[in-house]
Design an enzyme around this catalytic site. Structure first.
Site, short mmCIF file in Angstrom:
data_model
loop_
_atom_site.label_atom_id
_atom_site.label_comp_id
_atom_site.label_asym_id
_atom_site.label_seq_id
_atom_site.Cartn_x
_atom_site.Cartn_y
_atom_site.Cartn_z
N GLU A 42 10.16 -14.52 -12.10
CA GLU A 42 9.29 -12.98 -11.63
C GLU A 42 8.79 -12.12 -12.69
OE1 GLU A 42 12.34 -10.62 -9.65
OE2 GLU A 42 10.99 -10.47 -8.01
N ARG A 102 4.61 0.49 -6.06
CA ARG A 102 5.00 -0.72 -4.94
C ARG A 102 4.73 -1.98 -5.41
NH1 ARG A 102 6.31 2.39 -0.16
NH2 ARG A 102 5.04 1.61 0.95
N HIS A 108 21.35 -34.54 -7.23
CA HIS A 108 20.46 -34.94 -6.39
C HIS A 108 19.52 -35.45 -6.51
CE1 HIS A 108 24.59 -36.20 -3.63
NE2 HIS A 108 25.23 -35.01 -4.68
N CYS A 147 1.03 -1.43 0.03
CA CYS A 147 -0.26 0.27 0.54
C CYS A 147 0.80 1.30 -0.19
CB CYS A 147 -0.84 -0.08 1.03
SG CYS A 147 -1.67 -1.54 1.55
N LYS A 184 6.49 -3.98 -4.61
CA LYS A 184 7.69 -3.96 -4.16
C LYS A 184 8.77 -3.97 -3.06
CE LYS A 184 12.09 -1.49 -5.70
NZ LYS A 184 12.98 -3.19 -6.96
N GLU A 244 19.63 -16.26 -8.10
CA GLU A 244 19.38 -14.56 -8.28
C GLU A 244 18.55 -15.17 -10.01
OE1 GLU A 244 18.15 -11.86 -7.60
OE2 GLU A 244 18.28 -10.40 -8.60
N ASN A 300 -1.97 2.35 5.95
CA ASN A 300 -0.57 1.13 4.81
C ASN A 300 -0.70 0.65 6.40
OD1 ASN A 300 1.01 0.19 4.79
ND2 ASN A 300 2.22 1.75 3.58
N GLY A 301 -0.32 -0.38 6.27
CA GLY A 301 -0.52 -1.53 7.54
C GLY A 301 -1.33 -2.22 7.76
N LYS A 349 15.43 -13.82 -10.76
CA LYS A 349 14.63 -12.19 -11.75
C LYS A 349 13.94 -13.67 -12.51
CE LYS A 349 15.77 -10.10 -9.93
NZ LYS A 349 15.62 -9.89 -9.19
N TRP A 388 -2.93 -2.24 -1.67
CA TRP A 388 -3.23 -4.20 -1.86
C TRP A 388 -3.53 -5.34 -0.82
CZ3 TRP A 388 -0.49 -8.40 0.12
CH2 TRP A 388 0.79 -9.53 -0.46
C1 AGP Z 1 13.31 -8.92 -6.64
O1 AGP Z 1 13.33 -8.97 -7.83
C2 AGP Z 1 11.69 -9.07 -5.57
N1 AGP Z 1 11.30 -7.93 -5.87
C3 AGP Z 1 12.00 -9.15 -4.39
O2 AGP Z 1 12.20 -10.23 -3.76
C4 AGP Z 1 12.87 -8.32 -3.32
O3 AGP Z 1 14.05 -8.44 -3.68
C5 AGP Z 1 12.83 -8.65 -1.52
O4 AGP Z 1 11.80 -8.52 -1.19
C6 AGP Z 1 12.88 -7.76 -0.28
O5 AGP Z 1 13.05 -6.44 -0.54
P1 AGP Z 1 14.21 -6.05 0.17
O6 AGP Z 1 15.31 -5.56 -0.35
O7 AGP Z 1 13.54 -4.23 0.20
O8 AGP Z 1 13.99 -5.90 1.81
#
Ligand code: AGP
Length: 602
Positions: free
Chosen positions: A485, A27, A501, A2, A597, A478, A100-101, A482, A74
């Site tokens: 995602e 976000r 394994h 949010c 985000k 990573e 927000n929260g 990516k 959100w």
């Molecule tokens: C990565 O592409 C993601 N958006 C997600 O995994 C992100 O890295 C994770 O939510 C952690 O966020 P932060 O670094 O703001 O704590």
């Protein structure tokens, strides 16, 4: 997740509010809304869906209101719907609230209000707030007092902004969720983060937990958790408004991949002494006599933590990377002399903050490796270590991973130096000079990468596997994160030795395997061959001279630098690969489905 924007000024408020919502889109959200105070009441527009859909309704409105609030939601309590979108109002539309929260005691408050005859129309926890303010107004309180009584009754985490019919103030409160005040000549903004109002002002006041605020055109009154009127420091942010736009790029993600030479330069600037090859991090924390380092983060930040832990271990410093959401169950009480490093781009990730608090509570020294100045992690840790990557708007983290990994590399050298550990990472002189050369090496990759062509060849497969060893394992994980995602395709990252394994059962000619070999990794070559024998096309991500190139079916080239740098360059190649595959598949690259985000719930 949010996002909040609020504005009071002398001009029409709707424009800045909608711009703020657009800037908050990154976000992650599923509904949006605004409320403004007009001469004859409150006007509220809200809907599930995109800000653009909200904008279509508002664009037809001639509103001269100079005060209002806005929100991107959100969903947590209740699905995305027009009713559940914010702002929420009380039943008589005197009070509008964005939040927000999570209000943890909303059910008990709701029961009391229901028994008093107040009515509810949404599934949200938030709706208790305007009704509780109305309850106190109905009992003769002035708006400010009604707001303060309400805040005192709330339990949980929140940032709230409120407008009340007939009143020229915005009332706001912060407890556990970010809220920053933007200051301009003729007005003020309140927002979840700075980009929301950066087009209008770069002068900010970071509010503290427990603060309640009354904002009018002519001034601000901040009251802290002890009910004292306080002045908070006014600061300038060094982010530029053009950093929050796409510029010449089709997507924020592509822009952020391409600005890595600059962001890495800023991360490194002033932190490596060219002559003596030592790092100078200016950390006001005693890092001698550390027995172990816990590097804790989520998602991409966890992968940066993995990368950092490999380097620390190579320096004979005991280190573990731990997923923040598993910290309490998998760690137990951190041993004495533990250094806890929260790795978090946003500094607001709930899981990471929870782990940070747990470590602080038992007396661990804490650092926050973060991108956002004055974020919650930066403020709650003993010391922040800012990565200085500039705003990252694409949900998929790119430039911040590179900067986090470089920051952790410099931290590892700092810890090794002050502790005089027997062996620092191999060839530290080359490492530090290659780190300085990393921005231009990234630039060369960006200009010469074959990732676009390769993406064309590898669309429409069953699954995508990424393998690597040591530092290469963090890069493989990573790379897979990516890829999944933003392409929505199944991708997994493994330690290359693990393939045999279990995951090897999945390998066919329709599962390309991307082998990160930016290091001296004979064994990964063998593991890649094992997959190739079962039909999988192998793509080597390695220096051109690496022997895996002779085996591989295709190649993404990285310069032969210190392994730390070559691995980070391999990651840049994989960022490009994911981006181009996602483009071909026409995915919502900057705002992948279901993702936010910054994840501010556990
Ligand atoms: C990565 O592409 C993601 N958006 C997600 O995994 C992100 O890295 C994770 O939510 C952690 O966020 P932060 O670094 O703001 O704590």
């Amino acid at each position: 997740m949010c996002g909040i924007i609020a504005h009071v000024g002398t001009d029409r408020a709707l424009g800045p509010l909608v711009t703020g919502l657009e800037k908050l889109e990154y976000r992650g959200y599923d509904s949006a809304g605004v409320a403004v105070k007009n001469g004859n009441g409150l006007d509220v527009w809200k809907c599930s869906g995109q800000v653009s859909e909200l904008k279509d309704t508002i664009d037809t409105v001639e509103s001269s209101a100079t005060l209002g609030i806005g929100h991107t939601r959100w969903s947590t309590h209740g699905p995305p719907s027009d009713e559940n979108a914010h702002p929420h109002t009380d039943e008589s539309d005197r009070v509008a609230v964005v939040h927000n929260g999570i209000i943890e005691n909303y059910e008990s408050i709701k029961q009391i209000l229901l028994s008093e005859g107040y009515e509810f129309t949404s599934d949200t926890d938030t709706e208790v707030i305007p009704n509780l303010i109305a309850y106190y107004l109905d009992r003769g309180n002035e708006p400010l007092a009604a707001f303060k009584h309400t805040v005192a009754d709330l339990e949980g985490s929140y940032a709230i902004a409120v407008v009340v019919d007939g009143n020229d103030s915005i009332f706001a409160a912060r407890q556990g969720s970010p809220l920053v005040l933007g200051v301009e000549q003729d007005g003020y903004y309140l927002a979840s983060d700075v980009p929301a109002f950066l087009d209008y002002t770069d002068t900010v006041v970071y509010l503290e937990d427990g603060d309640t605020v009354e904002v009018r055109t002519d001034g601000v009154d901040i009251v802290d958790e002890n009910d004292e009127h306080v002045q908070r420091e006014v600061q300038q942010v060094d982010w530029q408004p053009d950093e929050t736009g796409k510029g010449q790029y089709d997507h924020f993600m592509l822009k952020e991949i391409h600005t890595q030479p600059t962001s890495l330069q800023k991360t490194i600037e002033g932190r490596i002494d060219a002559d003596e090859h030592v790092t100078d991090l200016d950390v006001d924390l005693d890092l001698t006599d550390i027995d172990t380092v816990h590097l804790v983060g989520c998602g991409t930040s966890y992968h940066a933590a993995l990368f950092g832990s490999s380097i620390l271990n190579r320096c004979d410093v005991s280190a573990r990377a731990i997923r923040a959401s598993e910290y309490d169950v998998n760690t137990g009480t951190p041993p004495e002399n533990t250094l806890f490093v929260a790795v978090t781009q946003s500094g607001e990730t709930a899981d990471t903050l929870q782990a940070l608090r747990q470590a602080s509570d038992v007396g661990a020294s804490t650092l926050a490796v973060t991108n956002v100045v004055q974020s919650t992690a930066a403020r709650e840790a003993d010391e922040p270590l800012y990565i200085r990557a500039g705003p990252e708007i694409g949900v998929a983290a790119t430039k911040t991973f590179s900067s986090q990994a470089v920051m952790l590399t410099m931290l590892s050298q700092h810890i090794a130096r002050v502790n005089e550990t027997a062996s620092r990472v191999n060839n530290v002189g080359q490492l530090l000079s290659d780190l300085r050369a990393l921005p231009s090496a990234v630039d060369r990759i960006l200009k010469s990468s074959d990732a676009g062509d390769l993406a064309q060849e590898h669309l429409d497969k069953n699954a995508y596997f990424f393998i690597g060893r040591g530092l290469g394992c963090s890069v493989a994980k990573e790379g897979a994160l990516k890829f999944k995602e933003i392409t929505y395709e199944h991708a997994e990252g493994f330690a290359s030795g693990e393939l045999k394994h279990g995951p090897l059962a999945l390998v066919t000619e329709r599962t390309p395997v991307f082998a990160v070999c930016a290091d001296d990794c004979e064994k990964t070559v063998t593991n890649a061959k094992e997959a190739q024998t079962r039909g999988a096309p192998i793509v080597a991500v390695s220096p051109p001279s690496h022997k895996i190139v002779d085996t591989a079916d295709a190649h993404l080239s990285v310069p032969d630098m210190h392994p730390v740098c070559s691995n980070l360059l391999a990651n840049v190649q994989l960022q490009l690969l994911s981006y181009y595959c996602a483009t071909e598949l026409d995915r919502a690259i900057d705002k992948p489905r279901n993702l936010a985000k910054s994840v501010t719930v556990e």
